[in-house]
Design an enzyme around this catalytic site. Structure first.
Site, PDB file in Angstrom:
ATOM      1  N   CYS A  10       0.817  -1.200   0.000  1.00 39.94           N
ATOM      2  CA  CYS A  10       0.000   0.000   0.000  1.00 39.94           C
ATOM      3  C   CYS A  10       0.858   1.260   0.000  1.00 39.94           C
ATOM      4  CB  CYS A  10      -0.902  -0.007   1.233  1.00 39.94           C
ATOM      5  SG  CYS A  10      -2.298   1.135   1.118  1.00 39.94           S
ATOM      6  N   ASP A 127      -5.767  -3.934  11.413  1.00 38.11           N
ATOM      7  CA  ASP A 127      -4.571  -3.157  11.723  1.00 38.11           C
ATOM      8  C   ASP A 127      -4.255  -3.264  13.216  1.00 38.11           C
ATOM      9  OD1 ASP A 127      -2.445  -1.429  11.371  1.00 38.11           O
ATOM     10  OD2 ASP A 127      -3.623   0.110  10.357  1.00 38.11           O
TER      11      ASP A 127
END
Length: 208
Positions: A10, A127
């Site tokens: 990402c 996360d």
């Protein structure tokens, strides 16, 4: 379930980094449209998305943006997946569903652990409890999504710890950003290659 772990990188912003990720064999590349040092503008995103081969999924990453803005940017840039990584609720996912995008919900770990599909998403990205810190968290003491869940482990992953994290958590896939950077917001092609090799060297049976 895939034969091998799904790998998403990402925050890529350059042709060099996109080419390195494709060459390394990633499954998805995230392009950040939220406020971030990794943010890309529309014209750059269009160019980079068009550069990808069909087997690599371009993901638009958004945070606390309106459904109208998300829809507009996703359509303009041609991403095939939409990741909502803020305080969005089920209404956001419902509004964006049925338009052909794979929907990814990015959220931080908490107890009880989030489960894939709770907001209508196709993939859950889990996360660290303190998201955005870029440091590893203690996966071994957490109750994580059950085997078979379509979820990505994120938060402090690096080429040096990703194999151990996979062994400890058995995710469907992994997501990395800061762990493949030479400085904040600047990707390192060597680290991208090293990260993917470390993932592929595992059994590839996470999440099964």
């Amino acid at each position: 379930m895939p034969d091998q772990l799904f790998v998403k990188v990402c925050g890529l912003k350059t042709e060099r980094d996109v080419d390195a990720a494709v060459e390394a064999g990633v499954d998805a590349i995230g392009f950040v449209f939220a406020d971030s040092p990794r943010r890309v503008d529309v014209s750059t995103a269009i160019r980079l998305v068009r550069r990808l081969p069909p087997q690599v999924v371009p993901v638009g990453v958004f945070r606390n943006q309106s459904v109208t803005d998300v829809r507009s940017l996703a359509n303009l840039t041609g991403v095939r997946a939409v990741q909502l990584h803020g305080r969005e609720d089920r209404r956001h996912f419902t509004a964006l569903g049925g338009e052909g995008w794979t929907l990814i919900r990015g959220t931080h770990y908490r107890e009880p652990a989030p489960r894939c599909g709770q907001m209508g998403e196709d993939i859950l990205l889990l996360d660290a409890p303190t998201p955005g810190a870029g440091v590893p968290w203690n996966w071994t003491r957490k109750v994580l999504p059950p085997p078979g869940s379509t979820w990505l482990l994120a938060g402090g992953l690096t080429p040096d710890n990703v194999a151990d994290s996979i062994e400890a958590t058995r995710p469907w896939g992994v997501d990395v950003s800061s762990g493949i950077e030479s400085t904040r917001g600047v990707k390192d092609p060597h680290l991208i290659e090293k990260f993917v090799k470390a993932v592929r060297a595992t059994s590839g049976e996470g999440g099964t």
